[in-house]
Scaffold this motif. Structure first.
Motif, PDB file in Angstrom:
ATOM      1  N   UNK A   8       0.710  -1.145  -0.207  1.00 12.62           N
ATOM      2  CA  UNK A   8       0.006  -0.099  -0.170  1.00 12.62           C
ATOM      3  C   UNK A   8       0.881   1.405  -0.002  1.00 12.62           C
ATOM      4  N   UNK A   9       0.652   2.205  -0.914  1.00 15.92           N
ATOM      5  CA  UNK A   9       1.242   3.552  -1.053  1.00 15.92           C
ATOM      6  C   UNK A   9       0.270   4.590  -0.477  1.00 15.92           C
ATOM      7  N   UNK A  10       0.581   5.529   0.286  1.00 27.51           N
ATOM      8  CA  UNK A  10      -0.175   6.685   0.676  1.00 27.51           C
ATOM      9  C   UNK A  10       0.467   8.020   0.144  1.00 27.51           C
ATOM     10  N   UNK A  11      -0.417   8.681  -0.707  1.00 26.60           N
ATOM     11  CA  UNK A  11       0.185   9.879  -1.410  1.00 26.60           C
ATOM     12  C   UNK A  11       0.296  11.172  -0.394  1.00 26.60           C
ATOM     13  N   UNK A  12       1.080  12.038  -0.432  1.00 25.17           N
ATOM     14  CA  UNK A  12       1.221  13.038   0.431  1.00 25.17           C
ATOM     15  C   UNK A  12       0.222  14.104  -0.035  1.00 25.17           C
ATOM     16  N   UNK A  13      -0.208  14.820   1.079  1.00 22.88           N
ATOM     17  CA  UNK A  13      -1.093  16.228   0.840  1.00 22.88           C
ATOM     18  C   UNK A  13      -0.298  17.228  -0.012  1.00 22.88           C
ATOM     19  N   UNK A  14      -1.125  17.676  -0.602  1.00 22.07           N
ATOM     20  CA  UNK A  14      -0.509  18.903  -1.336  1.00 22.07           C
ATOM     21  C   UNK A  14       0.188  19.893  -0.582  1.00 22.07           C
TER      22      UNK A  14
END
Length: 234
Positions: free
Chosen positions: A108-114
């Protein structure tokens, strides 16, 4: 005499068991790459060319047939910028994983907030490409994800299907491929034909973000977590 024989047999089994247990602790180097599905269907008007993801975290879960489950998570406080590439392994995505025969591996990968602090906003995920309108005109296309999203996928082996065999003498590579074609499948071409364009370096571009073309953005974000795959080769 029998007691001595039983003791020797017990000791031998115990030592063999310990040896086996230690064997399953031996680490294997596994390098992960992140790419996107580039091939398109013949009737698609969209061609994707490049992109990137900024990772907030990476998680690995593996179920082994001979030993205990393997689980670890790596967090990237500053965000890990990973350009989409089929061959470019990233040092921060290289891990040592205990060897064994895995019946299931999920990553699982989680994208960073802008990031809005720099004034321009850094997207946690972006894909670029070209869209051909109903009238035949080609326009640049840019999708930018500012929110944090988790993408989880069950991995497969290129040669063994759902069973993934990791051995210390055979370092492995796992390619995580996101599928922007799948994300855009639910977007009617009529919306793209009438989408708002912005000027990017003097080029008219269909920008899809939280602030521009919001309807298209919401459709795509609802499908971000689907359509991905992870394939192991060794």
């Amino acid at each position: 005499m029998k007691r001595i024989t039983y003791f020797v047999l017990f000791l031998s089994c115990f030592l063999l068991s310990c040896e086996k247990e230690e064997e399953f602790k031996i680490p294997v180097d596994v390098s992960f790459t992140v790419d996107m599905q580039r091939e398109k269907t013949s009737d698609s008007r969209i061609r994707f060319t490049e992109g990137h993801v900024v990772l907030a975290s990476f998680e690995f879960e593996g179920e082994r047939e001979q030993a205990e489950e393997v689980r670890f998570e790596k967090e990237y406080e500053q965000g890990l910028h990973v350009p989409f590439s089929p061959n470019q392994a990233v040092g921060e995505l290289r891990f040592q994983v205990p060897q064994g025969s895995y019946s299931r591996i999920a990553v699982a990968i989680e994208t960073a907030d802008g990031d809005e602090e720099d004034g321009g906003g850094r997207s946690g995920l972006a894909v670029r490409g070209v869209y051909r309108t109903s009238g035949g005109k080609e326009l640049r296309l840019l999708f930018e994800l500012q929110s944090s999203e988790e993408i989880e996928v069950v991995a497969e082996s290129l040669s063994d299907g759902s069973q993934i065999i990791l051995k210390r003498e055979a370092p492995a590579t796992a390619s995580i491929r996101l599928d922007p074609h799948y994300w855009f499948q639910a977007v009617p071409y009529s919306l793209l034909d009438n989408a708002e364009t912005v000027d990017r370096n003097g080029v008219a571009t269909i920008l899809i973000s939280e602030e521009v073309n919001e309807q298209i953005y919401e459709i795509i974000v609802s499908r971000i977590g689907k359509g991905a795959e992870a394939v192991f080769t060794y």
